[in-house]
Scaffold this motif. Structure first.
Motif, PDB file in Angstrom:
ATOM      1  N   MET A   1     -21.597   1.155   0.012  1.00 41.32           N
ATOM      2  CA  MET A   1     -20.769   0.549   1.290  1.00 41.32           C
ATOM      3  C   MET A   1     -20.989   1.057   2.653  1.00 41.32           C
TER       4      MET A   1
ATOM      5  N   ARG B   1     -19.131   2.260   5.832  1.00 43.10           N
ATOM      6  CA  ARG B   1     -18.063   2.744   6.017  1.00 43.10           C
ATOM      7  C   ARG B   1     -17.315   2.240   7.905  1.00 43.10           C
TER       8      ARG B   1
ATOM      9  N   VAL C   1     -12.653   3.265   0.171  1.00 45.90           N
ATOM     10  CA  VAL C   1     -13.103   2.105  -0.258  1.00 45.90           C
ATOM     11  C   VAL C   1     -11.841   1.475  -1.755  1.00 45.90           C
ATOM     12  N   ARG C   2     -12.192   0.882  -2.430  1.00 43.78           N
ATOM     13  CA  ARG C   2     -11.680   0.957  -3.807  1.00 43.78           C
ATOM     14  C   ARG C   2     -11.874  -0.385  -4.452  1.00 43.78           C
ATOM     15  N   ILE C   3     -11.697  -0.335  -5.311  1.00 43.29           N
ATOM     16  CA  ILE C   3     -12.441  -1.399  -6.518  1.00 43.29           C
ATOM     17  C   ILE C   3     -12.002  -2.542  -6.707  1.00 43.29           C
ATOM     18  N   GLU C   4     -11.266  -3.686  -6.615  1.00 42.29           N
ATOM     19  CA  GLU C   4     -10.533  -4.070  -7.191  1.00 42.29           C
ATOM     20  C   GLU C   4     -11.157  -5.627  -8.370  1.00 42.29           C
TER      21      GLU C   4
ATOM     22  N   THR D   1     -16.093  -7.701 -10.305  1.00 44.34           N
ATOM     23  CA  THR D   1     -15.514  -6.479  -9.418  1.00 44.34           C
ATOM     24  C   THR D   1     -16.461  -6.234  -8.050  1.00 44.34           C
TER      25      THR D   1
ATOM     26  N   ARG E   1     -15.844  -4.385  -4.562  1.00 39.20           N
ATOM     27  CA  ARG E   1     -15.335  -3.051  -3.649  1.00 39.20           C
ATOM     28  C   ARG E   1     -14.763  -3.921  -2.332  1.00 39.20           C
TER      29      ARG E   1
ATOM     30  N   ARG F   1     -12.816  -2.477   1.363  1.00 35.77           N
ATOM     31  CA  ARG F   1     -12.971  -1.187   2.539  1.00 35.77           C
ATOM     32  C   ARG F   1     -11.009  -1.577   2.841  1.00 35.77           C
TER      33      ARG F   1
ATOM     34  N   ASP G   1      -6.034  -3.848   4.258  1.00 34.83           N
ATOM     35  CA  ASP G   1      -7.760  -3.989   3.566  1.00 34.83           C
ATOM     36  C   ASP G   1      -8.098  -4.376   5.455  1.00 34.83           C
TER      37      ASP G   1
END
Length: 119
Positions: free
Chosen positions: A1, A3, A93-96, A106, A108, A110, A118
């Motif tokens: 992903m 930035r 980046v986190r996965i939710e 799922t 991703r 930023r 966010d």
């Protein structure tokens, strides 16, 4: 992903200061991202002057002269602006897990590292 994406608010973090005629500290929206060249085009940043040869169009109007437009700058010279503090920040980046209409996906996301908001 990526930035930095089109439409993000970024700040120039390197180069000459505004007092010396540079763009450091200025903020602007990303107009274009050139992934293969690692460059971004930022609105109102890095104006260059180009001399264009005088010509004539089909209708008879004159073209050419001196044009000023934004030139791309390297992606490492800009940082995304934190939406909460309005200062430059790094991007994480986190996965939710998102559930929509009974389907779990799922995604991703930023986020700004300084405030956790966010982007």
């Amino acid at each position: 992903m990526a930035r930095i994406k089109k439409g993000d608010l970024v700040e120039v973090i390197t180069g000459r200061t505004q007092a010396r005629g540079g763009d450091r500290g200025k903020q602007g929206r990303v107009l274009e991202v050139q992934v293969e060249k690692n460059r971004v085009l930022v609105e109102g940043i890095n104006f260059v002057t180009k001399h264009v040869r005088v010509g004539q169009t089909q209708r008879g109007t004159k073209t050419g002269g001196i044009e000023k437009f934004e030139a791309p700058i390297h992606v490492s010279n800009v940082a995304i602006v934190d939406p909460e503090t309005k200062k430059p920040t790094k991007v994480g980046v986190r996965i939710e897990e998102v559930t929509k209409d009974g389907v779990t996906k799922t995604v991703r996301v930023r986020y700004a590292k300084k405030s956790g908001k966010d982007l």
